[in-house]
Design a protein around this motif. Structure first.
Motif, short mmCIF file in Angstrom:
data_model
loop_
_atom_site.label_atom_id
_atom_site.label_comp_id
_atom_site.label_asym_id
_atom_site.label_seq_id
_atom_site.Cartn_x
_atom_site.Cartn_y
_atom_site.Cartn_z
N HIS A 121 0.81 -1.22 0.00
CA HIS A 121 0.00 0.00 0.00
C HIS A 121 0.85 1.27 0.00
CE1 HIS A 121 -3.55 -2.40 0.44
NE2 HIS A 121 -3.14 -2.93 1.58
N LYS A 122 2.17 1.13 -0.07
CA LYS A 122 3.04 2.30 -0.12
C LYS A 122 2.92 2.96 -1.49
CE LYS A 122 5.01 1.33 3.90
NZ LYS A 122 4.77 2.15 5.11
N ASP A 123 3.09 4.28 -1.52
CA ASP A 123 3.09 4.96 -2.82
C ASP A 123 4.46 4.84 -3.46
OD1 ASP A 123 4.81 6.96 -1.74
OD2 ASP A 123 3.11 8.17 -1.11
N GLN A 126 7.50 6.24 -1.52
CA GLN A 126 7.80 5.44 -0.33
C GLN A 126 8.48 4.14 -0.71
OE1 GLN A 126 3.73 5.39 1.16
NE2 GLN A 126 4.32 6.62 2.94
N LYS A 233 3.42 0.66 -10.38
CA LYS A 233 2.48 1.73 -10.03
C LYS A 233 2.68 2.97 -10.90
CE LYS A 233 1.50 0.36 -5.28
NZ LYS A 233 1.32 0.81 -3.88
N SER A 234 3.90 3.19 -11.38
CA SER A 234 4.17 4.34 -12.23
C SER A 234 3.85 4.09 -13.70
CB SER A 234 5.64 4.74 -12.11
OG SER A 234 6.47 3.76 -12.73
#
Length: 400
Positions: A121-123, A126, A233-234
């Motif tokens: 759940h870290k962005d 992070q 995620k990116s």
């Protein structure tokens, strides 16, 4: 991406399959020090060593997060699905180590994959920050190990050293790849022998290997997995960025990473393959640049893939990646049969350049079998086994 990574890993693993493990660290330990064979070592050290495993770890982290996201989207318990997958990966990896080969990476992956659950759940920032923290810890620990070992070697080789210090120093240098050590002779005798002896040795060394994975390789591997999660995620690792950006990232990473790696290779050769210098270059001094070059290879391969998605060769590599688990385990079966005493018994009989011929043959086989198989079946054989075990039911295999 996974296809390129699993193919690249064999460039380094072939040394562990075909000659004493000390040769993996020190080129003078085995495999030839003539210009051709040292050229093979230097090329692998600069371009591929640590970078392909790093790339595979990055991809493992990304695909792991993707599986978790899909489980959440389908209403399943993502935690349960993930932990079940990692538990069975640990079991398969342990069997791989004990039954076949000491160089297994599946057990460390299962451990790191379990730990990575705490970071899902870290962005992006992070995840990158935690990866840098883990890399820094790895560098500090290996630096301390290197410093302590260097000091011990000085004490052990000093005039007037006592017999106990000399013996312990010799044993330490032997594990670091000192040419002509008792460890190399023992290694040759073991793997030129039969399977029961190899099995018994693997079984006895598995606990210490597990300890080493927990103490050291967890930091390196988990850091790479977190980078992979950030890249997912990116959108970076999904090929969603413009080709020009991938090219720019690759060029900058290679410009930063390659010159120091070349300098380290030159230093090792100029030192006459001094055991401590070679060990330090392999484990510690090269590490920051391995991280940078792993990112560079990811960007370079994505640039190729984005620009040539429809090319037939890319399709074959993609199929090898979809069956990466099968290709990884299948390579172990084939290579241990070729080199170990229970098979053709070529262990310690080939140099580095000859070993590369076996790599070319194996990569060709990966490209030849993977695509036709996946045109008929949903998964590779090992992927099907892992999926069936993790889901506690036999998964449909044939395509309709």
């Amino acid at each position: 991406m996974r296809g390129f990574a699993v193919m690249g890993i064999l460039l380094l693993n072939i040394i562990g399959f075909s000659m004493p493990g000390a040769a993996y660290v020190n080129p003078a330990a085995w495999g030839g020090t003539d210009p051709v064979n040292i050229g093979v070592w230097a090329t692998n050290f600069v371009l591929f060593d640590g970078k392909m495993r790093g790339l595979f770890s990055v991809l493992f982290g990304a695909s792991m997060l993707l599986v978790i996201q899909r489980a959440q989207a389908s209403g399943q318990s993502a935690r349960s699905v993930h932990l079940n997958r990692m538990a069975w990966l640990f079991v398969i990896g342990a069997a791989h180590y004990i039954i076949l080969w000491w160089g297994d990476i599946l057990v460390p992956y299962a451990i790191c994959g379990t730990l990575a659950l705490f970071f899902i759940h870290k962005d992006i920032k992070q995840l990158v920050r935690w990866a840098i923290i883990l890399f820094s810890l790895y560098f500090m620990i290996t630096g301390l190990v290197l410093g302590g070992s260097w000091w011990q070697s000085i004490q052990g080789l000093a005039p007037g050293a006592d017999a106990e210090t000399i013996e312990s120093t010799g044993q330490m240098l032997g594990t670091f790849g000192k040419p002509g050590s008792d460890e190399i002779a023992s290694d040759l005798a073991l793997y030129r022998g039969g399977w029961p002896t190899i099995f018994a040795d693997n079984l006895s060394t598995f606990p210490s290997s597990l300890t080493n994975a927990l103490l050291l390789f967890t930091l390196d591997t988990l850091g790479m997995m977190l980078l992979g999660m950030a890249m997912l995620k990116s959108g970076f690792i999904l090929g969603l960025w413009a080709p020009a950006i991938y090219a720019k990232v690759a060029i900058r990473a290679f410009a930063i990473g390659f010159p120091p790696m070349i300098a380290l290779a030159v230093w090792v050769i100029a030192s006459g393959y001094d055991t401590m210098i070679t060990f330090g270059a392999f484990f510690t001094f090269s590490f920051p640049f391995r991280v940078v070059l792993t990112v560079g290879w990811a960007a370079a391969l994505l640039w190729i893939i984005v620009r040539h998605r429809e090319h037939a060769v890319i399709g074959r590599v993609a199929a090898a990646g979809r069956a990466a688990f099968s290709n990884y385990l299948g390579t172990t079966v084939v290579m241990t049969f070729i080199f170990y005493g229970w098979g053709l018994g070529l262990y310690g009989e080939v140099n580095r350049i000859t070993a590369m011929l076996f790599v070319v043959a194996a990569l060709t086989m990966m490209l030849l079998w993977s695509k036709p198989w996946l045109e008929r079946f949903r998964f590779g054989p090992a992927e099907w086994l892992w999926r069936s075990l993790a889901r506690r039911s036999l998964q449909p295999m044939r395509l309709r």
